[in-house]
Design a protein around this motif. Structure first.
Motif, short mmCIF file in Angstrom:
data_model
loop_
_atom_site.label_atom_id
_atom_site.label_comp_id
_atom_site.label_asym_id
_atom_site.label_seq_id
_atom_site.Cartn_x
_atom_site.Cartn_y
_atom_site.Cartn_z
N PHE A 152 0.85 -1.19 0.00
CA PHE A 152 0.00 0.00 0.00
C PHE A 152 0.88 1.23 0.00
O PHE A 152 1.88 1.29 0.70
N ARG A 153 0.52 2.25 -0.77
CA ARG A 153 1.32 3.47 -0.89
C ARG A 153 0.84 4.59 0.02
O ARG A 153 1.48 5.61 0.15
N ASP A 154 -0.35 4.41 0.61
CA ASP A 154 -0.86 5.41 1.57
C ASP A 154 -1.80 4.72 2.55
O ASP A 154 -2.01 3.51 2.47
N ALA A 189 -12.36 -1.25 -4.33
CA ALA A 189 -11.06 -1.62 -4.89
C ALA A 189 -9.98 -1.43 -3.84
O ALA A 189 -9.96 -0.41 -3.13
N LEU A 190 -9.09 -2.41 -3.74
CA LEU A 190 -7.90 -2.23 -2.91
C LEU A 190 -7.04 -1.16 -3.55
O LEU A 190 -7.00 -1.02 -4.77
N THR A 191 -6.33 -0.41 -2.73
CA THR A 191 -5.40 0.59 -3.26
C THR A 191 -3.97 0.07 -3.15
O THR A 191 -3.03 0.83 -3.01
N ALA A 192 -3.83 -1.23 -3.26
CA ALA A 192 -2.52 -1.89 -3.21
C ALA A 192 -2.00 -2.10 -4.62
O ALA A 192 -2.63 -1.70 -5.60
N ASP A 193 -0.88 -2.77 -4.70
CA ASP A 193 -0.25 -3.04 -6.00
C ASP A 193 -0.94 -4.17 -6.76
O ASP A 193 -0.56 -4.48 -7.88
N GLU A 194 -1.94 -4.80 -6.21
CA GLU A 194 -2.71 -5.85 -6.88
C GLU A 194 -4.07 -5.28 -7.29
O GLU A 194 -4.68 -4.52 -6.54
N LEU A 207 -7.92 13.00 3.95
CA LEU A 207 -6.47 13.01 3.79
C LEU A 207 -5.92 11.69 4.30
O LEU A 207 -6.46 11.11 5.25
N PHE A 208 -4.84 11.21 3.69
CA PHE A 208 -4.27 9.93 4.07
C PHE A 208 -2.76 10.06 4.28
O PHE A 208 -2.11 10.85 3.60
N THR A 209 -2.24 9.27 5.21
CA THR A 209 -0.80 9.26 5.42
C THR A 209 -0.11 8.79 4.15
O THR A 209 -0.65 7.98 3.40
N GLN A 210 1.06 9.32 3.89
CA GLN A 210 1.83 8.93 2.72
C GLN A 210 3.00 8.07 3.18
O GLN A 210 4.09 8.56 3.45
N ALA A 211 2.72 6.78 3.32
CA ALA A 211 3.74 5.85 3.78
C ALA A 211 3.52 4.49 3.13
O ALA A 211 2.38 4.04 3.03
N ILE A 212 4.59 3.88 2.70
CA ILE A 212 4.48 2.55 2.11
C ILE A 212 4.39 1.53 3.25
O ILE A 212 5.16 1.58 4.21
N ALA A 233 -8.23 0.93 0.76
CA ALA A 233 -9.26 0.58 -0.23
C ALA A 233 -10.17 1.78 -0.38
O ALA A 233 -10.11 2.72 0.41
N ASP A 234 -11.01 1.74 -1.42
CA ASP A 234 -11.97 2.81 -1.63
C ASP A 234 -13.27 2.21 -2.15
O ASP A 234 -13.26 1.13 -2.74
#
Length: 110
Positions: free
Chosen positions: A33-35, A95-100, A60-65, A39-40
């Motif tokens: 996850f990049r933040d 949708a997941l906001t991950a790399d998949e 607003l969302f934290t910006q952390a991997i 999911a959304d």
């Protein structure tokens, strides 16, 4: 990929969406996850395809991997609430906001 998504909706005065992603495979799956969003949920008019509500709007969302590993059989779950929605027929897409690329949808009538 062995991830199986499911989206459900419970309708009361509000609509509570529950996204569940299960690792149905026999090996662990790592999600990146990049933040802090994870999911959304986006709700569209069932006949118009017009976007009616998006959970992440105005947030607003934290910006952390962060990496999350799902072992075989493990589940990733999140709940989202759409407060006081207007009557109508909708389609919700999670949708997941991950790399998949993992999405699920459910029809909702209010």
């Amino acid at each position: 990929m062995s991830l199986e998504p499911a989206l459900s909706a419970t309708i009361d005065r509000d609509v509570t969406f529950r996204l569940t992603v299960t690792n149905a495979g026999s090996t662990p799956v790592e999600l990146t996850f990049r933040d802090g969003r994870r999911a959304d949920i986006v709700v569209y008019g069932a006949t118009t395809d017009e976007e009616c509500w998006r959970w992440s709007d105005g947030k607003l969302f934290t910006q952390a991997i962060e990496r999350v590993t799902l072992a075989p059989g493990d589940q990733f779950e999140r709940e989202y609430v759409w407060s006081d929605p207007p009557s109508g027929e909708y389609v919700a897409v999670a949708a997941l906001t991950a790399d998949e690329d993992v999405t699920a949808r459910v029809a909702v009538t209010i």
